[in-house]
Design an enzyme around this catalytic site. Sequence first.
Site, PDB file in Angstrom:
ATOM      1  N   ASP A   9      33.649  32.591  19.695  1.00 42.61           N
ATOM      2  CA  ASP A   9      33.351  31.173  19.546  1.00 42.61           C
ATOM      3  C   ASP A   9      32.018  31.071  18.794  1.00 42.61           C
ATOM      4  O   ASP A   9      31.357  32.077  18.502  1.00 42.61           O
ATOM      5  CB  ASP A   9      33.324  30.463  20.906  1.00 42.61           C
ATOM      6  CG  ASP A   9      33.540  28.949  20.750  1.00 42.61           C
ATOM      7  OD1 ASP A   9      33.460  28.440  19.607  1.00 42.61           O
ATOM      8  OD2 ASP A   9      33.778  28.270  21.764  1.00 42.61           O
TER       9      ASP A   9
HETATM   10  C1  NOJ Z   1      32.865  25.574  19.515  1.00 45.43           C
HETATM   11  C2  NOJ Z   1      34.042  25.246  20.388  1.00 45.43           C
HETATM   12  O1  NOJ Z   1      33.851  25.784  21.674  1.00 45.43           O
HETATM   13  C3  NOJ Z   1      35.371  25.723  19.836  1.00 45.43           C
HETATM   14  O2  NOJ Z   1      36.394  25.146  20.609  1.00 45.43           O
HETATM   15  C4  NOJ Z   1      35.518  25.381  18.395  1.00 45.43           C
HETATM   16  O3  NOJ Z   1      36.763  25.833  17.915  1.00 45.43           O
HETATM   17  C5  NOJ Z   1      34.363  26.002  17.619  1.00 45.43           C
HETATM   18  N1  NOJ Z   1      33.107  25.452  18.100  1.00 45.43           N
HETATM   19  C6  NOJ Z   1      34.471  25.780  16.121  1.00 45.43           C
HETATM   20  O4  NOJ Z   1      34.181  24.475  15.817  1.00 45.43           O
END
Ligand code: NOJ
Length: 730
Positions: A259
């Site tokens: 993430d």
């Molecule tokens: C953080 C989030 O937790 C995740 O769900 C998302 O896909 C990513 N950022 C990318 O934007």
Amino acid sequence: MDVFVSGLMQKMTIEEKIGQLNLITPGSDIPTGSVVSTDVESKIKNGQVGGMFGVIGPEKIRKAQELAVNESRLKIPLIFGSDVIHGHKTTFPIPLGLASSWDTGLIKKSAQIAADEATADGLNWVFSPMVDIARDPRWGRVAEGSGEDAYLGSQMAKAMVMGYQGDDLSKNNTVMASVKHFALYGASEAGRDYNTVDMSKLRMYNEYLPPYKAAVEAGVGSVMSSFNVVDGIPATGNKWLLTDLLRGEWGFDGFVESDYTSVNEMIDHGMGDLQAVSALSLKAGLDMDMVGEGFLTTLKKSLDEGKVTEEDINLACRRILEAKYKLGLFDDPFRYIDEKRAEQSILTAENRAFAREAAARSFVLLKNGKQVLPLAASKKIALVGPLANNNSNMLGTWAVSGNPQLSVGVLDGIKNVMGADVKVGYAKGANITDDAALAKKANVFGERVDIDARSPEALIAEAVSLAKDSDVVVAVVGEASEMSGEAASRSDIGLPESQKKLLAALKKTGKPLVLVVMSGRPLTLEWENENADAILQVWFAGIEAGNAIADVLFGNYNPSGKLPMTFPRNVGQIPIFYNHLPTGRPFEENSKFTTQYLDVPNEPLFPFGFGLSYTTFAYKTSQSAAEMDVQNGIVFTAEITNTGNFDGEEVVQLYIHQKVGVISRPVKELKAFKKIMVKKGETVKVDFTLTVDDLKYYHPDLDFTYDPGVFEFFIGTSSDGAFTGSFVVK
Ligand code: NOJ
């Protein structure tokens, strides 16, 4: 593929291999962390980038892809991802809303349309489905998932993966899906985002892991690791999770991306410096590093120092290249980039029509006293509330590519559906919140909460005078769209004070009061349930919100949604979910030492699986045998008769309870469901076959088997039913 990828890798330098593991965002669209990538252009040319996200549209994506395939040494195409969570530009209801439809066909189709629009916009990879089981509505990200139940969540996960990926990833209208957030992110302590998670292996395997596993079994191409720790080790650097379980036990053969900066965040988790956490993550089985560039900047050094091997890097690089191969990018890096398609197939009338249908089918009717709904066309309506005539909040959280201005608000929806002559007056009545600090937090992606120049008292006075002059009040209340979603935990999940005051004043007028509640989570609605005549829970319904809400309010569509998450009476009951274990001291009236609160009943306000219809259904249940056949299982049959005055759909639900087990078993478990249409006065028969496979669960040694014994069951309209029969398994 193997030959092609091996051939390519032979030509690659170690730096170029590490480059493939780097996922960047230039931050031009909505970044979701504080860091964004720099020097994007030169990095692409130098072969230091494997994929990008936050770049959307054929022109921009073409430019970036041209840099990769024309100006980098080995011309390896980039993969382009995005947070396509509930539709791309045609925004559907938030995932928790879609899950409320309990309609896997509808959900699959929503993912297909999202894939079609996303690929027309140049994308080939989506960060969805989010399948984190969540039992704590304080956590804002419950909006993005399918709620509290592993079985329902698994069905939804499968439907979404199949919808996104289709049967051929290299088609120009399918995308690679990424199931997230692996794993257990939904169990953040106290419902506070990014917080610690801790749970037993039994709970993990039986209650939290099944939806991720279902996505893997459906062939999901990639997996996103989560921010939280799993058994003390951050998921992003957790070898047991990313390798032993995911690849070893489940046979996953795609790639894993972190993430947003979750590699770097392992420094704060106390796992070492950037070089150490990057090496730990790679060795754990992480293939792609989102935004933080720990891989890019430290892996070569770790290789030189013997902290990672070339084999570790090769493995990750191979997985990324394989994904690109499966997407057909080596055949044609521009296959998803077609300016004409972008013009023709995004936001089409058909897609919007489907969004309207999906929205109507996601609404849950929580109360309908005196059959106040559906509204008669002749009634004079006072439409009030901060969300009654408000475009900026219809889409809900994570509508990265959605344009709020294209969405339909409720006032417009009523006029569209009922014609310009409909007798409807509008008053705002209240701000979403009067709390300027909260408003500021809800407004980071644009103005979602606007605080009116008029005083709260003046707003209420206007609404009350409109109400007095009307036959019925429809109050559209709830959260601003960014009051749920990522980084949007709340400790008080009631309506904001400003809106409570408005409702109290409206109640005093004595007019029938209908609430339309918009929220990304279950709210605490005890007062509202006592005082309103009807409550329609509409979540955040997407681009066609207003039209769909009007369709349901006036009875053009009879609501059929069911709650995928329990609604607590107050936050003190949290975590609250239907499939909990029994206690040795079940509640008994007037008996002190039994499980209870002194101040509130144990039962939730609205249970899992609950949702009313404008009509009523009667159930008659039978079973094919008293004993389950170990080969063929047992068939349960329900005859559902529509005993009311409207045609309607019903979600028929089968629950079981295993009376004696090797471990204590849940008081109830959903095992099957089916959504059916039953015409007024008619009866429809539904069969459910359960086999021993449906009775299996993970035992203390993590063996997946079933126990012989007695099982109770019922088929009903929500989880709140009594067992009506039993069967034996020998
Ligand atoms: C953080 C989030 O937790 C995740 O769900 C998302 O896909 C990513 N950022 C990318 O934007």
